[in-house]
Scaffold this motif. Structure first.
Motif, mmCIF file in Angstrom:
data_model
loop_
_atom_site.group_PDB
_atom_site.id
_atom_site.type_symbol
_atom_site.label_atom_id
_atom_site.label_comp_id
_atom_site.label_asym_id
_atom_site.label_seq_id
_atom_site.Cartn_x
_atom_site.Cartn_y
_atom_site.Cartn_z
ATOM 1 N N THR A 1 0.834 -1.202 0.000
ATOM 2 C CA THR A 1 0.000 0.000 0.000
ATOM 3 C C THR A 1 0.867 1.248 0.000
ATOM 4 O O THR A 1 0.588 2.218 -0.704
ATOM 5 N N ARG B 1 0.619 4.131 -2.636
ATOM 6 C CA ARG B 1 0.293 5.499 -2.223
ATOM 7 C C ARG B 1 1.393 6.476 -2.597
ATOM 8 O O ARG B 1 1.130 7.652 -2.840
ATOM 9 N N ALA C 1 0.688 7.282 -6.067
ATOM 10 C CA ALA C 1 -0.482 8.154 -6.139
ATOM 11 C C ALA C 1 -0.155 9.575 -5.710
ATOM 12 O O ALA C 1 -0.826 10.518 -6.115
ATOM 13 N N LEU D 1 -0.021 10.239 -2.403
ATOM 14 C CA LEU D 1 -0.635 10.391 -1.081
ATOM 15 C C LEU D 1 0.418 10.269 0.012
ATOM 16 O O LEU D 1 0.196 10.688 1.136
ATOM 17 N N ARG E 1 4.671 11.030 0.575
ATOM 18 C CA ARG E 1 5.808 11.662 -0.081
ATOM 19 C C ARG E 1 7.030 10.784 0.164
ATOM 20 O O ARG E 1 7.476 10.645 1.300
ATOM 21 N N PHE F 1 7.514 17.310 -6.748
ATOM 22 C CA PHE F 1 6.428 16.533 -6.154
ATOM 23 C C PHE F 1 5.122 17.092 -6.690
ATOM 24 O O PHE F 1 4.708 18.197 -6.339
ATOM 25 N N PRO G 1 -1.273 14.964 -5.518
ATOM 26 C CA PRO G 1 -2.080 13.846 -6.019
ATOM 27 C C PRO G 1 -3.232 14.286 -6.927
ATOM 28 O O PRO G 1 -3.553 13.599 -7.895
ATOM 29 N N ASN G 2 -3.820 15.451 -6.610
ATOM 30 C CA ASN G 2 -4.961 15.877 -7.432
ATOM 31 C C ASN G 2 -4.545 16.374 -8.803
ATOM 32 O O ASN G 2 -5.376 16.584 -9.672
ATOM 33 N N GLN H 1 -3.773 13.023 -11.867
ATOM 34 C CA GLN H 1 -4.798 12.436 -12.719
ATOM 35 C C GLN H 1 -4.655 10.919 -12.847
ATOM 36 O O GLN H 1 -4.731 10.381 -13.938
ATOM 37 N N PHE H 2 -4.408 10.257 -11.714
ATOM 38 C CA PHE H 2 -4.435 8.798 -11.709
ATOM 39 C C PHE H 2 -5.755 8.378 -11.069
ATOM 40 O O PHE H 2 -6.193 8.972 -10.100
ATOM 41 N N GLY H 3 -6.358 7.320 -11.611
ATOM 42 C CA GLY H 3 -7.557 6.789 -10.952
ATOM 43 C C GLY H 3 -7.120 5.860 -9.836
ATOM 44 O O GLY H 3 -6.120 5.175 -9.954
ATOM 45 N N MET H 4 -7.884 5.870 -8.726
ATOM 46 C CA MET H 4 -7.501 4.971 -7.636
ATOM 47 C C MET H 4 -8.732 4.372 -6.972
ATOM 48 O O MET H 4 -9.717 5.064 -6.740
ATOM 49 N N PHE I 1 -9.740 2.504 -3.495
ATOM 50 C CA PHE I 1 -9.207 2.227 -2.162
ATOM 51 C C PHE I 1 -9.766 0.919 -1.637
ATOM 52 O O PHE I 1 -10.817 0.447 -2.060
ATOM 53 N N LEU J 1 -4.840 2.748 -10.177
ATOM 54 C CA LEU J 1 -4.220 2.158 -8.995
ATOM 55 C C LEU J 1 -5.290 1.440 -8.188
ATOM 56 O O LEU J 1 -6.305 2.023 -7.825
ATOM 57 N N MET K 1 -9.022 13.682 -3.472
ATOM 58 C CA MET K 1 -7.765 14.200 -4.017
ATOM 59 C C MET K 1 -7.411 13.461 -5.305
ATOM 60 O O MET K 1 -7.026 14.064 -6.300
ATOM 61 N N MET K 2 -7.552 12.123 -5.258
ATOM 62 C CA MET K 2 -7.195 11.328 -6.431
ATOM 63 C C MET K 2 -8.126 11.644 -7.599
ATOM 64 O O MET K 2 -7.763 11.469 -8.752
ATOM 65 N N GLY L 1 -8.932 14.455 -8.413
ATOM 66 C CA GLY L 1 -8.515 15.727 -8.971
ATOM 67 C C GLY L 1 -8.981 16.938 -8.193
ATOM 68 O O GLY L 1 -8.758 18.065 -8.615
#
Ligand SMILES: Nc1ncnc2c1ncn2[C@@H]1O[C@H](COP(=O)(O)OP(=O)(O)O)[C@@H](O)[C@H]1O
Ligand SMILES: [Mg+2]
Lengths: 374, 574
Positions: free
Chosen positions: A46, A50, A53, A55, A57, A78, A81-82, A85-88, A90, A167, B195-196, B198
């Motif tokens: 994870t 992350r 992603a 989320l 650092r 860095f 995350p927003n 533009q990766f889909g995740m 959880f 992700l 956040m993910m 966007g």
């Protein structure tokens, strides 16, 4: 498409000592592939996901997605995350309980800086919901969905913004066994159809074997082996991998000679032909792994020439329906063999096992501490 | 057979069984009666009084609707209602906005000085309301306010805005604590998935974090609203001088006008009670359904805080400004005033005349030691009685299956709806009429404190009671311990952390108590907060300041001491 170089992530906390949760992780994923991070709970899967992603650092390393460097420890890059533009998806699905199904899925489109017209949003969302067969529930409150539906909604939400990378963190672990099997196929189908590059995290080896183009097995924050599902299963490089993926027999031995396929190894159960590409010196102590189903059983001595044949005595057997497990004693060593129920040798009877040298994998390091039967 | 022996023995000795039952039922019955007497009688009598004229020696009280008619016929009473609601609403809203902002900043961003945020939350405990109000008068009154002198006529504290400013600022830390708890119980992945998707930091805050915390925020608002409508110090000191009255100050006014109009005060009190009851009702309903959105996963890790870049200097700056407004300036102005001979605004001339004269005067004041000693007695006595009494009540409501035990719970929580001044009024009225010799003594104040703080005792004790496994008690009983023995040797020791925390909390809030005491004290029975009140009424500002500085310092030291001790002994919940 995605390249991870020397990635390390440390959790700092004021009260406890720092945890090196991912250490020197390297891998790359070609476009359209499904890459799985596999390992026991707490091994850092994870954390690695992350870090990709954004989320977490990372402390060091470089993460490149497409031709965009999203993280670089050295040049202090860095990307938030927003902005990646990766889909995740959880593990808990993280479906917002205060929104409807439609609004959950529409959220990524609504928060965009470039506003889309309402009609376009509606089209895109409904198309996505249809793809995960939730379109008929669009107006429902998200809290009224079942586990499987929430999982599909989470997937739709992750995909609606057409990300270049998807992700997935243990997306099936909260479902019951039946549904898990079904969703496994569904996920695979969607991923293959859309051709979306995917990182998949799981602790379930059969899930990993079933879905992946490539698997990275992790242990204690490190990747221990990367390979195709078949590679990982048939040619585990370490005792950890062999043990974690399925059950196996560990056999200790000493290399006596080279052969056409690899090496001849002397062991307590006789000399075995074993497979290995890289160079090992004669006289080295090694351990080997042989899968239970790769010990082919027969009541009469088999005649194949290139297979090693071992003779043993049945000490116990367990009938499992589709197969039967034999425990076989060979010179004080107990081996586990799995075969078709047609073999009916009684306990105490003599039995023969033949092993394909290609299925007898020499491991890195000795496994004496973990040598065990499963 | 050997196992049966104790039973047989007990059967053979019915007297012993009876005695065992007796203590238990005696204690349960006694506790129930005490609680009922404490909470129901004042309430009942308040209602009775509100429908009766104020009796005097010559003419007895008669049944009448007069009080309600007086209270509601005039346009003035509409104004009163309007003022009260407006003040409570604005104060709660202001405190909530400030508190929520800091909760978010603290929980979700990388703002500097974060370690100070929780220290800030004990400010309402350390600085009593009356001192906070007085210090803001010294800062911002049109005549003597330092800020007005420095910045020109800047702000008139004697106004609705001034009242909201002072009370809201003071109680923002309460909002901070309530909202922080809500933010912490949230599943971090709900925000991370925004956040993910966007969403920016601010979008996530408004579209997900605040929306999910909404039930808790609403509950916090109601709590703050009730507290504000019960607030006495601020409306009395800032509102009354300009004729801006709310219910609490109107009650005080009616009692202290000549001739005093107890009936009218009671009618106001009943209206106020109705408002707080509705509030408490909605608040408890909200917290019951609070689980609606609670999606807590078992993972103990906090969400990573967002890096807000340069904005964090702004948020850090706002926090420092808040600390200056709520601690720095008020304390400094009191300190300044306490070092003067006669109150004056800071100037070079005044600096040359600094002296400890005021401290010497306060310490030599005849009533000083009596007041401190009275406060200590009331605080210790009240806290001890409350914690012991509520430990029994919690045991009954949580451990037993006695029919109607919920009623006991309701009774013990009933004082939540009593604003301090209403409680003071109803006790005063009752024991004035039924003279059992406690009117105008410390005892009536002790009773007021016990009633007022019963709900706090309930909260602390029930939290620790539910954590004690029932089998621990049962095994004591199996070992042959009587109920009383089990309660004393097993239950109470196990509850000690909660008991201690509640005891300390009640001590601290007792010392600052003003709104009930103000109607119940009599000459010779002053307590610390009353002394401050009297200093203010007499215009003895420098003595008041010296006294206030000593009080704040003492409370501060006490809380620090308690916190370091409780860290050592693992007392939780402060
Ligand atoms: N936020 C955190 N703070 C501190 N330690 C953490 C945090 N998250 C995970 N860890 C620790 O890092 C290690 C790896 O965790 P994780 O990546 O969640 O493992 P996995 O997903 O493989 O089960 C574990 O030892 C875990 O306890
Ligand atoms: Mg995990």
């Amino acid at each position: 498409m995605l390249t991870i170089e020397n990635l390390s992530t440390v959790y700092q906390s004021p009260s406890a000592k720092p945890v090196l949760a991912a250490s020197d992780v390297n891998f790359s994923v070609p476009k359209g592939r499904l890459f799985t991070l596999l390992g026991p709970s707490g091994c850092g899967k994870t954390t690695t996901l992350r870090s990709i992603a954004g989320l977490e650092r990372p402390t060091t390393g470089v993460i490149t997605a497409g031709n965009r460097v999203v993280f670089s420890g050295d040049s202090k890059i860095f990307i938030a995350p927003n902005r990646r533009q990766f889909g995740m998806v959880f593990q808990s699905y993280a479906i917002w309980p205060h929104m409807s199904v439609f609004e959950n899925a529409a959220f990524p489109l609504r928060v965009r800086s470039k506003r889309l017209p309402e009609k376009e949003i509606k089209d895109k969302v409904m198309k996505m919901l249809a793809a995960v067969s939730l379109d008929h529930l669009a107006e429902r409150q998200a809290t009224q969905l079942s586990g499987g539906q929430q999982q599909r909604l989470a997937l739709a939400r992750a995909l609606v913004m057409e990300p270049e990378l998807l992700l997935l963190d243990e997306p099936l672990s909260n479902l019951d066994a039946k549904l898990r099997e079904k969703m496994r196929f569904e996920l695979k189908k969607i991923q293959r159809e859309l051709g979306i590059t995917t990182i998949y995290v799981t602790h379930d080896q059969s899930e990993a074997l079933a879905l992946s183009h490539e698997i990275a097995v992790m242990n204690q924050g490190k990747i221990v082996q990367i390979g195709s599902p078949r590679d990982i299963y048939e040619r585990p490089k370490t005792a950890f991998v062999a043990d974690f993926i399925g059950s196996t027999n560990f056999i200790e031995g000493v290399i006596r000679d080279r052969s056409d396929h690899g090496y001849i190894v002397d062991s307590a159960i006789g000399s075995l032909a074993a497979d290995r590409k890289d160079d090992l010196t004669v006289g080295t102590a090694v351990s080997m792994s042989i899968r239970p189903e790769d010990l082919r059983l027969s009541e009469t001595p088999p005649t194949d020439t290139n297979h090693t044949v071992i003779q043993g005595t049945v000490s116990a057997k367990v009938f499992l329906g589709e197969c039967i497990d034999f425990k076989i004693m060979v010179n004080e060593v107990e081996l586990l063999a799995r075969c078709h129920p047609s073999i009916r040798t009684p306990v105490g009877g003599t039995i023969y096992m033949s092993v394909d040298p290609l299925k007898c994998a020499i491991l890195n390091g000795t496994a004496s501490r973990t040598a065990s039967l499963h | 057979m050997a196992m049966m022996t104790p039973t047989n023995e007990a059967m053979g000795l019915p007297g012993r069984v009876m005695r065992r039952l007796d203590t238990k039922w005696f204690v349960i019955g006694g506790a129930t009666l005490v609680v009922a007497w404490l909470t129901l009688i004042p309430l009942g009598f308040l209602l009775w009084q509100s429908f009766h004229s104020t009796g005097t020696m010559q003419e007895p009280a008669v049944l009448t609707m007069e009080n309600y008619i007086t209270a509601f016929e005039s346009a003035e009473s509409l104004v009163l209602m309007g003022n009260s609601l407006q003040f409570a609403f604005l104060t709660a809203a202001f405190a909530l906005v400030v508190g929520t902002f800091f909760a978010w900043v603290n929980e979700r961003t990388n703002t500097p000085f974060k370690s100070l945020f929780f220290a800030m939350s004990i400010i309402p405990l350390i600085i009593p309301g009356i001192l906070f109000t007085v210090s803001w008068i010294m800062l911002a009154s049109p005549q003597i306010g330092i800020l007005n002198k420095v910045f020109g006529s800047w702000f008139d504290i004697y106004s609705m805005a001034g009242m909201v400013w002072v009370d809201g600022l003071h109680y923002a830390p309460v909002a901070f604590l309530l909202v922080t708890a809500a933010f912490r119980s949230m599943d971090p992945s709900l925000e991370e998935s925004a956040m993910m998707s966007g969403a920016s930091v601010v979008q996530t805050a408004f579209k997900v974090t605040l929306k999910l915390a909404w039930p808790a925020i609403l509950a916090a608002f109601i709590i703050l609203f009730i507290r504000a409508i019960e607030s006495f110090e601020v409306p009395a000191l800032l509102g009354l001088p300009i004729g801006l009255r709310v219910f609490t100050s109107a009650i005080y006014d009616a009692v202290h006008s000549y001739p005093s109009n107890i009936g009218l005060a009671s009618a106001y009190a009943v209206v106020l009670l109705l408002i707080t009851s509705v509030g408490i009702y909605y608040q408890s309903r909200l917290s019951n359904q609070g689980s609606k959105y609670s999606t807590v996963t078992g993972k103990g890790f906090r969400p990573r805080v967002a890096d807000i870049g340069r904005w964090r200097y702004l948020t850090g700056g706002i926090f420092i400004l808040y600390v200056i407004l709520v601690v720095g300036l008020p304390f400094l102005v009191l300190l300044w005033a306490s070092l003067q001979r006669y109150y004056s605004v800071p100037s070079w001339n005044a600096v040359q005349h600094l002296s400890f004269n005021a401290y010497a005067k306060v310490l030599a004041y005849p009533g000083f030691y009596t007041a401190v000693w009275n406060s200590v007695k009331l605080a210790l006595g009240g806290a001890t009685i409350v914690m012991l009494l509520t430990s029994i009540i919690c045991w009954i409501t949580i451990r037993t299956k006695i029919q109607g035990r919920w009623l006991l719970d309701v009774l013990a929580s009933l004082p939540l709806v009593f604003p301090g001044i209403v409680l003071g009024l109803s006790l005063m009225v009752f024991y004035l009429n039924f003279d059992i010799g406690i009117y105008a003594t410390l005892w009536i104040m002790l009773m007021a404190y016990v009633i007022k703080f019963l709900p706090y005792g309930m909260r602390y004790n029930s939290t620790s009671m539910v954590q004690i496994h029932k089998e621990l008690e049962e095994s004591a009983a199996m070992s042959g311990a009587s109920w009383l023995m089990t309660f004393r040797r097993v239950v109470l020791p196990l509850m000690k952390p909660g008991l201690m925390a509640g005891w300390i909390y009640i001590i601290v809030v007792s010392v600052r108590e003003l709104s009930s005491s103000i109607l119940l004290y009599s000459p010779g029975n002053e307590v610390i907060s009353i002394m401050i009140w009297e200093f203010w009424q007499n215009g003895q500002y420098v003595e008041l300041s010296a006294f206030g500085v000593m009080m704040i310092t003492a409370l501060f030291c006490f809380i620090m001491l308690v916190q370091s001790v409780s860290k050592r002994f693992g007392v939780k919940g402060m």
